[in-house]
Motif scaffolding. Structure first.
Motif, PDB file in Angstrom:
ATOM      1  N   ASP A   1      12.079  64.933  51.211  1.00 32.92           N
ATOM      2  CA  ASP A   1      11.423  66.143  51.329  1.00 32.92           C
ATOM      3  C   ASP A   1      12.389  67.276  50.669  1.00 32.92           C
ATOM      4  N   TYR A   2      13.080  66.763  49.171  1.00 31.51           N
ATOM      5  CA  TYR A   2      14.184  67.666  48.794  1.00 31.51           C
ATOM      6  C   TYR A   2      13.447  68.882  48.161  1.00 31.51           C
ATOM      7  N   ALA A   3      12.092  68.975  47.770  1.00 32.24           N
ATOM      8  CA  ALA A   3      11.634  70.230  47.373  1.00 32.24           C
ATOM      9  C   ALA A   3      11.508  71.161  48.428  1.00 32.24           C
ATOM     10  N   GLN A   4      11.115  70.873  49.663  1.00 31.41           N
ATOM     11  CA  GLN A   4      11.180  71.790  50.608  1.00 31.41           C
ATOM     12  C   GLN A   4      12.561  72.255  50.978  1.00 31.41           C
ATOM     13  N   THR A   5      13.528  71.711  51.096  1.00 29.89           N
ATOM     14  CA  THR A   5      14.755  71.932  51.130  1.00 29.89           C
ATOM     15  C   THR A   5      15.283  72.842  50.400  1.00 29.89           C
ATOM     16  N   ARG A   6      14.961  72.521  49.030  1.00 34.12           N
ATOM     17  CA  ARG A   6      15.624  73.570  47.651  1.00 34.12           C
ATOM     18  C   ARG A   6      14.863  74.612  47.971  1.00 34.12           C
ATOM     19  N   ALA A   7      13.568  74.830  48.439  1.00 34.99           N
ATOM     20  CA  ALA A   7      12.970  76.264  48.812  1.00 34.99           C
ATOM     21  C   ALA A   7      13.490  76.799  49.576  1.00 34.99           C
ATOM     22  N   GLY A   8      14.074  76.114  50.656  1.00 32.57           N
ATOM     23  CA  GLY A   8      14.810  77.112  51.929  1.00 32.57           C
ATOM     24  C   GLY A   8      16.042  77.262  51.684  1.00 32.57           C
ATOM     25  N   VAL A   9      16.702  76.657  50.626  1.00 36.13           N
ATOM     26  CA  VAL A   9      18.199  77.049  50.152  1.00 36.13           C
ATOM     27  C   VAL A   9      18.121  78.422  49.301  1.00 36.13           C
ATOM     28  N   ALA A  10      17.181  78.113  48.413  1.00 31.86           N
ATOM     29  CA  ALA A  10      17.062  79.479  47.223  1.00 31.86           C
ATOM     30  C   ALA A  10      16.865  80.733  47.886  1.00 31.86           C
ATOM     31  N   GLY A  11      17.384  81.789  47.147  1.00 29.62           N
ATOM     32  CA  GLY A  11      17.100  82.979  47.103  1.00 29.62           C
ATOM     33  C   GLY A  11      17.499  83.828  48.601  1.00 29.62           C
ATOM     34  N   LYS A  12      18.563  83.494  48.990  1.00 31.19           N
ATOM     35  CA  LYS A  12      19.053  84.086  50.334  1.00 31.19           C
ATOM     36  C   LYS A  12      20.110  85.110  49.778  1.00 31.19           C
ATOM     37  N   LYS A  13      20.429  86.150  50.628  1.00 28.67           N
ATOM     38  CA  LYS A  13      21.606  86.759  50.411  1.00 28.67           C
ATOM     39  C   LYS A  13      22.797  86.257  51.152  1.00 28.67           C
ATOM     40  N   VAL A  14      23.996  86.150  50.173  1.00 32.46           N
ATOM     41  CA  VAL A  14      25.164  85.727  50.915  1.00 32.46           C
ATOM     42  C   VAL A  14      26.305  86.274  50.622  1.00 32.46           C
ATOM     43  N   ALA A  15      27.288  86.355  51.378  1.00 31.69           N
ATOM     44  CA  ALA A  15      28.524  86.996  51.610  1.00 31.69           C
ATOM     45  C   ALA A  15      29.782  86.361  51.864  1.00 31.69           C
ATOM     46  N   LEU A  16      30.925  86.830  51.411  1.00 33.74           N
ATOM     47  CA  LEU A  16      32.203  86.077  51.695  1.00 33.74           C
ATOM     48  C   LEU A  16      33.130  86.715  52.391  1.00 33.74           C
ATOM     49  N   LEU A  17      33.778  86.404  53.415  1.00 34.27           N
ATOM     50  CA  LEU A  17      34.879  87.210  54.124  1.00 34.27           C
ATOM     51  C   LEU A  17      36.122  86.275  54.100  1.00 34.27           C
ATOM     52  N   THR A  18      37.199  86.579  53.492  1.00 35.13           N
ATOM     53  CA  THR A  18      38.358  85.638  53.569  1.00 35.13           C
ATOM     54  C   THR A  18      39.513  86.324  54.148  1.00 35.13           C
ATOM     55  N   ALA A  19      40.396  85.363  54.484  1.00 35.77           N
ATOM     56  CA  ALA A  19      41.740  85.996  55.165  1.00 35.77           C
ATOM     57  C   ALA A  19      42.885  85.188  54.830  1.00 35.77           C
ATOM     58  N   SER A  20      43.716  85.731  54.273  1.00 35.52           N
ATOM     59  CA  SER A  20      44.987  85.054  53.810  1.00 35.52           C
ATOM     60  C   SER A  20      46.540  85.810  54.438  1.00 35.52           C
ATOM     61  N   GLU A  21      47.686  84.935  54.280  1.00 33.28           N
ATOM     62  CA  GLU A  21      48.829  85.290  54.313  1.00 33.28           C
ATOM     63  C   GLU A  21      49.221  86.121  53.405  1.00 33.28           C
ATOM     64  N   GLU A  22      49.103  85.853  52.059  1.00 32.32           N
ATOM     65  CA  GLU A  22      49.684  86.515  50.872  1.00 32.32           C
ATOM     66  C   GLU A  22      48.823  87.845  50.519  1.00 32.32           C
ATOM     67  N   ILE A  23      49.352  88.565  49.988  1.00 29.26           N
ATOM     68  CA  ILE A  23      48.656  90.053  49.765  1.00 29.26           C
ATOM     69  C   ILE A  23      48.291  90.479  48.296  1.00 29.26           C
ATOM     70  N   TYR A  24      48.745  89.449  47.476  1.00 31.88           N
ATOM     71  CA  TYR A  24      48.517  89.919  45.930  1.00 31.88           C
ATOM     72  C   TYR A  24      47.033  89.620  45.634  1.00 31.88           C
ATOM     73  N   PRO A  25      46.270  90.642  44.922  1.00 33.06           N
ATOM     74  CA  PRO A  25      44.776  90.840  44.934  1.00 33.06           C
ATOM     75  C   PRO A  25      44.265  89.469  44.446  1.00 33.06           C
ATOM     76  N   GLY A  26      44.808  88.542  43.676  1.00 33.33           N
ATOM     77  CA  GLY A  26      44.103  87.485  43.063  1.00 33.33           C
ATOM     78  C   GLY A  26      44.074  86.159  44.196  1.00 33.33           C
ATOM     79  N   VAL A  27      44.659  86.397  45.377  1.00 36.66           N
ATOM     80  CA  VAL A  27      44.660  85.149  46.105  1.00 36.66           C
ATOM     81  C   VAL A  27      43.262  84.469  46.500  1.00 36.66           C
ATOM     82  N   ALA A  28      42.253  85.312  46.736  1.00 35.22           N
ATOM     83  CA  ALA A  28      41.136  84.717  47.153  1.00 35.22           C
ATOM     84  C   ALA A  28      39.964  84.517  45.893  1.00 35.22           C
TER      85      ALA A  28
END
Length: 208
Positions: free
Chosen positions: A117-144
């Protein structure tokens, strides 16, 4: 036509239930719920019992993964129906946590053409809105930035929209609560605005 509000799935990819990634996840949920958006937090540790194997050897006669954990239920019952997904991960060795990486890797079993059922799975995966939230010990801007790029490529590949990122600096558990950059308020704002933030990814032939 359905008028139900879009659903937001928040994935906490740290093993710590009282850590900074968990605090970010809770803040996103608070913001989403304040906006009337159904939102749930799921800790990947509760659903992942192993890494991706050789699917050609691992699948059963019906094409399903033989790894006996909660991944299939999380993927099919919560991830695929959600219109939005927020990943909250610590920065481990300048990348996402092993739990987060395994979550994406394990999709392959149901995404590959060898799955019935890969086609149905791919249809469900596609087109979402996604976001990323990260946490780190280091402060320099490029860490994530490596994790941001990885999620950008995931969004591009699945024709999804990366609608926001939040980064928090904190060494001790819960330290981001009092961080001067106010990452928890940024996470709440992301949750409130998850499905209303404007997104415009210009392409060569975009009409301007």
């Amino acid at each position: 036509m359905s008028t139900a509000p879009p659903r937001l799935l928040i994935l906490a990819a740290s093993p710590r239930r009282d850590g900074n990634s968990a605090a970010l996840a809770a803040a996103v949920r608070e913001g989403a719920q304040a906006a009337g958006t159904p939102a749930v937090v799921r800790f990947l540790d509760d659903h992942l019992g192993g890494f991706l194997r050789d699917c050609r050897q691992c699948r059963d006669a019906d094409g399903r993964c033989r790894i006996d954990d909660g991944y299939r239920e999380l993927f099919f019952d919560e991830f695929l129906p959600a219109q939005g997904v927020a990943l909250c991960t610590p920065v481990y060795w300048y990348g996402m946590s092993a739990q987060a990486k395994a979550f994406f890797d394990r999709m392959f079993c149901y995404f590959a053409r060898s799955y019935p059922d890969y086609a149905q799975t791919r249809a469900g995966v596609a087109g979402k809105k996604v976001a990323l939230l990260t946490a780190s010990e280091e402060i320099y801007p490029g860490v994530a930035l490596g994790i941001v790029q990885q999620l950008q490529e995931y969004a591009r590949y699945t024709r999804s929209q990366l609608v926001g990122t939040v980064h928090a600096y904190g060494n001790q558990r819960g330290e981001i609560v009092d961080a001067p950059e106010a990452p928890l308020e940024a996470a709440r704002a992301l949750g409130r605005e998850f499905f209303t933030r404007r997104y415009w990814d210009l392409q060569f032939d975009s009409v301007r």
